[in-house]
Enzyme design. Structure first.
Site, PDB file in Angstrom:
ATOM      1  CG  HIS A  56      32.234  48.155  36.491  1.00  0.00           C
ATOM      2  ND1 HIS A  56      31.054  47.819  35.565  1.00  0.00           N
ATOM      3  CD2 HIS A  56      33.444  47.809  37.186  1.00  0.00           C
ATOM      4  CE1 HIS A  56      32.629  47.011  35.199  1.00  0.00           C
ATOM      5  NE2 HIS A  56      33.331  46.364  35.672  1.00  0.00           N
TER       6      HIS A  56
ATOM      7  CB  VAL B  41      40.594  51.100  34.118  1.00  0.00           C
ATOM      8  CG1 VAL B  41      39.553  49.428  33.317  1.00  0.00           C
ATOM      9  CG2 VAL B  41      41.024  51.659  33.238  1.00  0.00           C
ATOM     10  CB  THR B  42      42.870  49.749  39.211  1.00  0.00           C
ATOM     11  OG1 THR B  42      43.421  49.716  37.908  1.00  0.00           O
ATOM     12  CG2 THR B  42      43.093  48.219  40.029  1.00  0.00           C
ATOM     13  CG  ASN B  43      37.363  46.051  38.187  1.00  0.00           C
ATOM     14  OD1 ASN B  43      36.448  47.302  38.510  1.00  0.00           O
ATOM     15  ND2 ASN B  43      37.524  45.165  37.571  1.00  0.00           N
TER      16      ASN B  43
ATOM     17  CB  ILE C  82      51.233  46.863  29.774  1.00  0.00           C
ATOM     18  CG1 ILE C  82      51.144  47.427  28.139  1.00  0.00           C
ATOM     19  CG2 ILE C  82      52.649  46.696  30.366  1.00  0.00           C
ATOM     20  CD1 ILE C  82      50.389  48.179  27.620  1.00  0.00           C
TER      21      ILE C  82
ATOM     22  CG  ASP D  82      53.151  45.744  34.294  1.00  0.00           C
ATOM     23  OD1 ASP D  82      52.087  46.354  33.586  1.00  0.00           O
ATOM     24  OD2 ASP D  82      54.188  45.270  35.139  1.00  0.00           O
TER      25      ASP D  82
ATOM     26  CE  LYS E  18      45.140  38.189  31.419  1.00  0.00           C
ATOM     27  NZ  LYS E  18      46.337  37.871  32.161  1.00  0.00           N
ATOM     28  CB  VAL E  19      42.999  46.112  31.058  1.00  0.00           C
ATOM     29  CG1 VAL E  19      42.054  47.446  30.943  1.00  0.00           C
ATOM     30  CG2 VAL E  19      41.498  44.851  31.327  1.00  0.00           C
ATOM     31  N   GLY E  20      45.454  46.571  30.131  1.00  0.00           N
ATOM     32  CA  GLY E  20      46.495  47.560  29.536  1.00  0.00           C
ATOM     33  C   GLY E  20      46.706  47.642  28.452  1.00  0.00           C
TER      34      GLY E  20
HETATM   35  N1  LIG Z   1      36.839  49.027  35.226  1.00  0.00           N
HETATM   36  C1  LIG Z   1      36.237  47.811  34.574  1.00  0.00           C
HETATM   37  O1  LIG Z   1      35.280  47.546  33.171  1.00  0.00           O
HETATM   38  C2  LIG Z   1      37.054  46.816  34.187  1.00  0.00           C
HETATM   39  C3  LIG Z   1      38.333  46.448  34.488  1.00  0.00           C
HETATM   40  N2  LIG Z   1      39.613  46.334  34.901  1.00  0.00           N
HETATM   41  C4  LIG Z   1      39.877  46.014  35.563  1.00  0.00           C
HETATM   42  O2  LIG Z   1      41.385  45.971  35.576  1.00  0.00           O
HETATM   43  C5  LIG Z   1      42.634  45.753  35.894  1.00  0.00           C
HETATM   44  C6  LIG Z   1      43.618  44.864  35.090  1.00  0.00           C
HETATM   45  O3  LIG Z   1      43.251  43.703  34.727  1.00  0.00           O
HETATM   46  P1  LIG Z   1      43.722  42.826  33.660  1.00  0.00           P
HETATM   47  O4  LIG Z   1      44.667  43.627  32.732  1.00  0.00           O
HETATM   48  O5  LIG Z   1      43.034  41.880  32.825  1.00  0.00           O
HETATM   49  O6  LIG Z   1      44.622  42.106  35.084  1.00  0.00           O
HETATM   50  P2  LIG Z   1      46.166  41.521  34.220  1.00  0.00           P
HETATM   51  O7  LIG Z   1      47.319  40.349  35.535  1.00  0.00           O
HETATM   52  O8  LIG Z   1      46.730  41.244  33.414  1.00  0.00           O
HETATM   53  O9  LIG Z   1      47.296  43.156  34.004  1.00  0.00           O
HETATM   54  C7  LIG Z   1      47.371  43.794  35.684  1.00  0.00           C
HETATM   55  C8  LIG Z   1      49.484  44.300  35.088  1.00  0.00           C
HETATM   56  O10 LIG Z   1      49.575  45.405  36.471  1.00  0.00           O
HETATM   57  C9  LIG Z   1      50.625  45.056  36.638  1.00  0.00           C
HETATM   58  N3  LIG Z   1      50.414  45.906  37.807  1.00  0.00           N
HETATM   59  C10 LIG Z   1      50.973  44.947  39.085  1.00  0.00           C
HETATM   60  N4  LIG Z   1      50.787  45.849  39.622  1.00  0.00           N
HETATM   61  C11 LIG Z   1      51.555  47.754  39.541  1.00  0.00           C
HETATM   62  C12 LIG Z   1      51.438  48.759  40.071  1.00  0.00           C
HETATM   63  N5  LIG Z   1      51.950  48.927  41.436  1.00  0.00           N
HETATM   64  N6  LIG Z   1      52.695  49.471  39.180  1.00  0.00           N
HETATM   65  C13 LIG Z   1      51.980  49.292  38.227  1.00  0.00           C
HETATM   66  N7  LIG Z   1      52.306  47.952  37.034  1.00  0.00           N
HETATM   67  C14 LIG Z   1      51.409  46.721  38.020  1.00  0.00           C
HETATM   68  C15 LIG Z   1      50.649  43.690  36.906  1.00  0.00           C
HETATM   69  O11 LIG Z   1      52.669  44.039  36.551  1.00  0.00           O
HETATM   70  C16 LIG Z   1      50.315  43.846  34.981  1.00  0.00           C
HETATM   71  O12 LIG Z   1      50.391  43.369  33.761  1.00  0.00           O
HETATM   72  C17 LIG Z   1      42.091  44.386  36.874  1.00  0.00           C
HETATM   73  O13 LIG Z   1      41.507  45.215  38.156  1.00  0.00           O
HETATM   74  C18 LIG Z   1      40.680  44.173  36.250  1.00  0.00           C
HETATM   75  O14 LIG Z   1      39.860  44.170  37.574  1.00  0.00           O
HETATM   76  C19 LIG Z   1      39.273  44.720  34.405  1.00  0.00           C
HETATM   77  C20 LIG Z   1      38.107  44.750  33.171  1.00  0.00           C
HETATM   78  C21 LIG Z   1      37.064  45.804  32.852  1.00  0.00           C
HETATM   79  C1  LIG Z   2      36.044  42.962  35.125  1.00  0.00           C
HETATM   80  C2  LIG Z   2      35.374  43.466  34.939  1.00  0.00           C
HETATM   81  O1  LIG Z   2      34.886  44.227  35.843  1.00  0.00           O
HETATM   82  C3  LIG Z   2      34.796  43.713  33.258  1.00  0.00           C
HETATM   83  O2  LIG Z   2      34.278  42.932  32.434  1.00  0.00           O
HETATM   84  O3  LIG Z   2      33.056  43.705  33.277  1.00  0.00           O
END
Ligand SMILES: NC(=O)C1=CN([C@@H]2O[C@H](COP(=O)(O)OP(=O)(O)OC[C@H]3O[C@@H](n4cnc5c(N)ncnc54)[C@H](O)[C@@H]3O)[C@@H](O)[C@H]2O)C=CC1
Ligand SMILES: CC(=O)C(=O)O
EC number: 1.1.1.27
Length: 318
Positions: A178, A121-123, A14, A38, A16-18
């Protein structure tokens, strides 16, 4: 909201993306319950409390923390946990870090609900989707990733601005990875059903500028604001609504391609049972060659992830 009565969506991670996904789902009114999990418990509880503050002004789902087991039973499990790429870093650089995050998450969630759909969603999302399939044992129709839907959204918006039309009037697909090797299906593009060339003729240089903008938009945003979240929030809530409403919408989701043995994006028909069918786009020779390169790149990452070289004394891979 009667058609969604009883639908439960779990959001793992949860950050930024969550949070953007949760906010969009809550206010699209497509679920009865949204479960949040989370690894950082205090942060998770603070995010749940903050999201709940937005639920008093209309019909809203119950928002609450969920355990791994409860999340594994939801109708849709949206996995956003893990690390985001820094500005200048490729999505593929995240692979080792994020594969271990998803693996431990799946182990704790198992067994999954009988009809649960896992939305990655995770990259790097094509790679995490592949390993999600492998680690969960769920059928390919019920495990897929957001893929190039966000890139396609960026492309549609760019073309729409140039043609001075609404983004939804643009028919276009980004396919493949992607990531940096993504492919724009220019030969398939249309505005209001009319081939693009008749409405907005673009020469090779102009197409290159559009393609590079779309390819590197995430990197630009990451460099300036450190994250991208609003776009993916809207993408994920739209996918959830297509599933729960059995919309049969066509979206370029990352999903298993049996003839290649990996996951990447091609348009797919999406309904309540998940992916119902993949659609093959007719591509020009240059686009076919680019797609082959994208597939080869993803295959190389999967092989490298499944067979990491021995670790040296200094801790790095040979
Ligand atoms: N597929 C797409 O189009 C997009 C994918 N993403 C990806 O989404 C993912 C998240 O990005 P953000 O939210 O910006 O990162 P963030 O760092 O703000 O949030 C990630 C969250 O995951 C939690 N987390 C870490 N390990 C965990 C685990 N083992 N179990 C549960 N929660 C855990 C963290 O505590 C953190 O709150 C990244 O991999 C990013 O690259 C981001 C934007 C677009
Ligand atoms: C971070 C990511 O994968 C995107 O915004 O496309």
């Amino acid at each position: 909201m009667s058609q969604f009565q009883g639908a439960r969506i779990a959001i793992i991670g949860i950050g930024k993306v969550g949070a953007a996904v949760a906010y969009s789902i809550i206010h699209k009114q497509i679920a009865s319950e949204v479960l949040i999990l989370d690894i950082k418990e205090d942060f998770q509880d603070a995010q749940v409390q903050d999201l709940r503050d937005s639920t008093s002004f209309g019909i809203s789902p119950r928002v609450k923390p969920g355990t791994w087991k409860e999340c594994g039973q939801c109708d849709i499990i949206v996995f956003t946990g893990g690390t985001n790429q820094k500005g200048g870093e490729s999505r593929l650089a995240l692979v080792q870090r994020n594969i271990s995050v998803i693996k431990s998450g799946f182990e704790q969630m198992k067994p999954f609900g009988e009809n649960s759909i896992l939305l990655m969603v995770t990259n790097p999302v094509d790679i995490t989707t592949y390993f999600a399939l492998k680690y969960t044992g769920l059928p390919p129709s019920r495990v897929f990733g957001s893929g190039t839907i966000l890139d396609t959204t960026r492309l549609k918006d760019t073309i729409a601005q140039r043609a001075e039309v609404a983004p939804r009037a643009v028919h276009a697909y980004v396919i493949g990875e992607h990531g940096d090797s993504q492919v724009i299906a220019w030969s398939n593009m249309a505005i209001g059903g009319i081939p693009l060339a008749q409405i907005l003729p673009l020469d090779a240089d102009e197409k290159h500028i559009v393609a590079e903008f779309v390819r590197f938009k995430a990197d630009y945003l990451n460099r300036i604001k450190g994250e991208t979240s609003f776009g993916i929030g809207a993408v994920i809530s739209s996918i959830c609504s297509a599933i729960l409403l059995d919309e049969r919408n066509v979206l370029p989701l990352s999903h298993f391609q049996a003839d290649h043995g990996i996951c990447f994006s091609k348009p797919a028909i999406l309904g309540r049972a998940g992916i119902l069918r993949t659609l093959d786009i007719e591509l020009e020779d240059g686009e076919v060659a680019s797609l082959k390169r994208s597939i080869a790149k993803l295959k190389g990452v999967i092989v490298g992830t499944e067979n990491p070289g021995p670790v040296t004394e200094m801790g790095s891979r040979l």
